[in-house]
Write an enzyme that holds these catalytic residues in place. Structure first.
Site, PDB file in Angstrom:
ATOM      1  N   ARG A  38       1.056  -1.108  -0.121  1.00 22.19           N
ATOM      2  CA  ARG A  38       0.097   0.125  -0.018  1.00 22.19           C
ATOM      3  C   ARG A  38       0.857   1.114  -0.089  1.00 22.19           C
ATOM      4  O   ARG A  38       0.517   2.230  -0.529  1.00 22.19           O
ATOM      5  CB  ARG A  38      -1.076   0.171   1.227  1.00 22.19           C
ATOM      6  CG  ARG A  38      -2.174  -1.014   1.005  1.00 22.19           C
ATOM      7  CD  ARG A  38      -2.963  -0.985   2.024  1.00 22.19           C
ATOM      8  NE  ARG A  38      -3.967  -1.795   1.580  1.00 22.19           N
ATOM      9  CZ  ARG A  38      -5.019  -2.385   2.430  1.00 22.19           C
ATOM     10  NH1 ARG A  38      -4.880  -2.133   3.731  1.00 22.19           N
ATOM     11  NH2 ARG A  38      -6.115  -3.137   1.960  1.00 22.19           N
ATOM     12  N   LYS A 200     -19.932 -16.414  -0.226  1.00 18.20           N
ATOM     13  CA  LYS A 200     -21.442 -16.250  -0.394  1.00 18.20           C
ATOM     14  C   LYS A 200     -21.715 -15.849  -1.962  1.00 18.20           C
ATOM     15  O   LYS A 200     -21.170 -14.631  -2.207  1.00 18.20           O
ATOM     16  CB  LYS A 200     -21.574 -15.360   0.751  1.00 18.20           C
ATOM     17  CG  LYS A 200     -21.448 -15.873   1.863  1.00 18.20           C
ATOM     18  CD  LYS A 200     -21.998 -15.091   2.965  1.00 18.20           C
ATOM     19  CE  LYS A 200     -21.939 -15.565   4.311  1.00 18.20           C
ATOM     20  NZ  LYS A 200     -21.992 -14.335   5.436  1.00 18.20           N
ATOM     21  N   GLY A 356      -8.797  -8.158  -2.640  1.00 20.89           N
ATOM     22  CA  GLY A 356      -9.116  -8.978  -1.340  1.00 20.89           C
ATOM     23  C   GLY A 356      -8.232 -10.203  -1.607  1.00 20.89           C
ATOM     24  O   GLY A 356      -6.827 -10.375  -1.898  1.00 20.89           O
ATOM     25  N   GLY A 379     -13.873  -4.325  -0.600  1.00 20.02           N
ATOM     26  CA  GLY A 379     -15.250  -3.861  -0.522  1.00 20.02           C
ATOM     27  C   GLY A 379     -15.417  -2.631  -1.780  1.00 20.02           C
ATOM     28  O   GLY A 379     -16.358  -2.756  -2.367  1.00 20.02           O
TER      29      GLY A 379
HETATM   30  P1  AMP Z   1     -15.031 -14.052  -0.126  1.00 14.97           P
HETATM   31  O1  AMP Z   1     -14.513 -13.091   1.111  1.00 14.97           O
HETATM   32  O2  AMP Z   1     -16.314 -14.120  -0.108  1.00 14.97           O
HETATM   33  O3  AMP Z   1     -14.287 -13.656  -1.194  1.00 14.97           O
HETATM   34  O4  AMP Z   1     -14.548 -15.363   0.386  1.00 14.97           O
HETATM   35  C1  AMP Z   1     -13.263 -15.793   0.609  1.00 14.97           C
HETATM   36  C2  AMP Z   1     -13.473 -17.174   1.646  1.00 14.97           C
HETATM   37  O5  AMP Z   1     -14.163 -18.067   1.004  1.00 14.97           O
HETATM   38  C3  AMP Z   1     -12.110 -17.695   1.784  1.00 14.97           C
HETATM   39  O6  AMP Z   1     -11.705 -17.444   3.295  1.00 14.97           O
HETATM   40  C4  AMP Z   1     -12.285 -19.321   1.440  1.00 14.97           C
HETATM   41  O7  AMP Z   1     -11.761 -19.941   2.594  1.00 14.97           O
HETATM   42  C5  AMP Z   1     -13.850 -19.353   1.605  1.00 14.97           C
HETATM   43  N1  AMP Z   1     -14.078 -20.304   0.596  1.00 14.97           N
HETATM   44  C6  AMP Z   1     -13.975 -20.550  -0.670  1.00 14.97           C
HETATM   45  N2  AMP Z   1     -14.530 -21.776  -1.220  1.00 14.97           N
HETATM   46  C7  AMP Z   1     -14.888 -22.491  -0.045  1.00 14.97           C
HETATM   47  C8  AMP Z   1     -15.549 -23.711   0.118  1.00 14.97           C
HETATM   48  N3  AMP Z   1     -15.949 -24.483  -0.855  1.00 14.97           N
HETATM   49  N4  AMP Z   1     -16.200 -23.859   1.247  1.00 14.97           N
HETATM   50  C9  AMP Z   1     -15.567 -22.972   2.477  1.00 14.97           C
HETATM   51  N5  AMP Z   1     -15.073 -21.723   2.271  1.00 14.97           N
HETATM   52  C10 AMP Z   1     -14.710 -21.323   0.973  1.00 14.97           C
END
Ligand code: AMP
Length: 402
Positions: A38, A200, A356, A379
């Site tokens: 950064r 999610k 991220g 974000g």
């Molecule tokens: P996000 O912040 O929505 O981009 O999600 C990132 C997180 O999703 C990471 O910490 C991953 O460990 C988790 N993740 C990705 N695939 C899976 C999965 N199949 N099961 C559980 N967690 C997951």
């Protein structure tokens, strides 16, 4: 999309310039900065301001001190590192407002640099308190925003202070973010492949919806894929998923079909009967090609999927990637994410990494220098891709030729 003015469009010599930077760097227990990305990202803007003879007042937050002075979240170590990188002294000011700050700022000569103490030592920062913004504005003739990571927040230093100053422009970092996340995805080199992963569907459904309008192919990985699998009538066992978001997933699949956009879901999955995230271990594992049995959960895309996704990336003219393909923090379920990282980095496509975890994965894969652009906002990049206005950008002056 209207263009904002940048530091190239204004007269800077002798002006007191308040620059909102993102120096929210990770520190270890001894206060040593463990990742300087950064700080490096802010250098082009600061160097330009020095060259132009501005009086430079840098301001940032670090961590979440919640309105109190917390010594372990002081920006003082950043001043030392920054001075080394710029090869000029950086005056560290012990508070971001008040008499001392004012005296320090008013004592700056043209081309000199001061760094104010952590903005979030005052609640007025996140509250966007008008008095606090006024005190910050007292330091400046001109506002520069170069902190993309906080541009989606209307805080005193990203929004309130800008309102009080006659000129407000972006630095080079924000200019680049807008170019890559905005212009380059609005009129992409075709085919445009969008890879989305992460935990999610609910976090990314708006982005998916927006990008179906622009992409040729949407590629899904991560736990998100299991909600889409449910929408297609498949069983997902104990996989992380959002049964209450199945309708959203169905709507996205229908929209893609109606628009002729290919929507790729995993054809095979690495599953385990035990995931221990803290110990970073999996129990037994196997590859599943259809329904996932109860007692098992998906933790990564499988080898066939990885190959198919890499082929799509290799054919693309533009690739946008946000979100890991699996639980990449655990080595045994990180293959899919790192293979996608490699494919993105090695493709001839214009490659944009949407912030991220994907940035972390690309850097860890050792291919960080091969991608076209990595966003500094998590974000903020998602909100921008969703088409939302970012307060820290919309407050800036618009370029007359936009
Ligand atoms: P996000 O912040 O929505 O981009 O999600 C990132 C997180 O999703 C990471 O910490 C991953 O460990 C988790 N993740 C990705 N695939 C899976 C999965 N199949 N099961 C559980 N967690 C997951």
């Amino acid at each position: 999309m209207p263009k904002v003015k940048t530091i190239n469009d204004v007269d800077l010599e002798g002006k007191r310039v308040f620059v909102r930077v993102d120096f929210n760097v990770p520190l270890d227990a001894d206060g040593t900065i463990t990742d300087e990305t950064r700080i490096n990202a802010a250098l082009p803007t600061i160097r330009k301001l020095i060259e132009e003879g501005a009086k430079i007042v840098l301001a940032s937050h670090l961590g979440r001190p919640k309105g109190e002075r917390v010594e372990s979240m002081s920006l003082s170590p950043v001043a030392t590192v920054l001075a080394g990188k710029l090869s000029v002294p950086v005056l560290f000011v012990d508070d971001c407002v008040g008499e001392e700050a004012e005296k320090a700022v008013n004592g700056l000569e043209n081309g000199q640099v001061a760094l104010l103490e952590n903005l979030r030592f005052h609640n007025g920062e996140t509250d966007n308190d008008p008095d606090f913004a006024q005190q910050l504005a007292a330091h400046a003739d001109l506002f520069v925003n170069d902190a993309f990571g906080t541009a989606h927040r209307a805080h005193a230093s990203t929004f309130g202070v800008a309102r009080l100053l006659p000129e407000k422009v972006s630095g080079y970092l924000i200019e680049k973010e807008l170019e890559f996340l905005g212009e380059k995805t609005d009129s992409p080199q075709k085919p445009f492949a969008v890879i989305l992963g992460g935990a999610k569907v609910s976090d990314k459904i708006t982005v998916i919806d927006k990008l179906i309008d622009k992409a040729d192919v949407i590629i899904i990985g991560g736990a998100m894929a299991y909600t889409f699998a449910l929408a297609n009538g498949k069983k997902v066992g104990d996989s992380l998923c959002e049964p209450d978001k199945v309708d959203m997933a169905k709507a996205a699949l229908d929209k893609a079909e109606a628009k002729g956009v290919r929507f790729l879901l995993p054809v095979d999955t690495l599953i385990t009967n035990a995931l221990d995230f803290d110990a970073k271990t999996l129990g037994e594992t196997k590859i599943s090609e259809g329904d996932i049995e109860d007692g098992w959960e998906g933790v990564d895309i499988g080898p066939r999927t990885t190959e198919l996704y890499a082929e799509e990336v290799a054919k693309a003219g533009t690739v946008l990637w946000n979100g890991p393909m699996g639980v990449f923090e655990v080595e045994a379920s990180s293959k899919g994410t790192f293979a996608v990282a490699r494919a993105v980095a090695q493709s001839d496509a214009l490659s944009i990494i949407g912030g991220g975890d994907s940035v972390k994965a690309i850097n860890q894969s050792g291919h960080g220098d091969q991608v076209t652009f990595m966003s500094t906002g998590g974000g903020a990049s998602l909100e921008f891709l969703e088409g939302k206005e970012l307060p820290g950008v919309s407050i800036l002056d618009q370029s007359p030729n936009s």
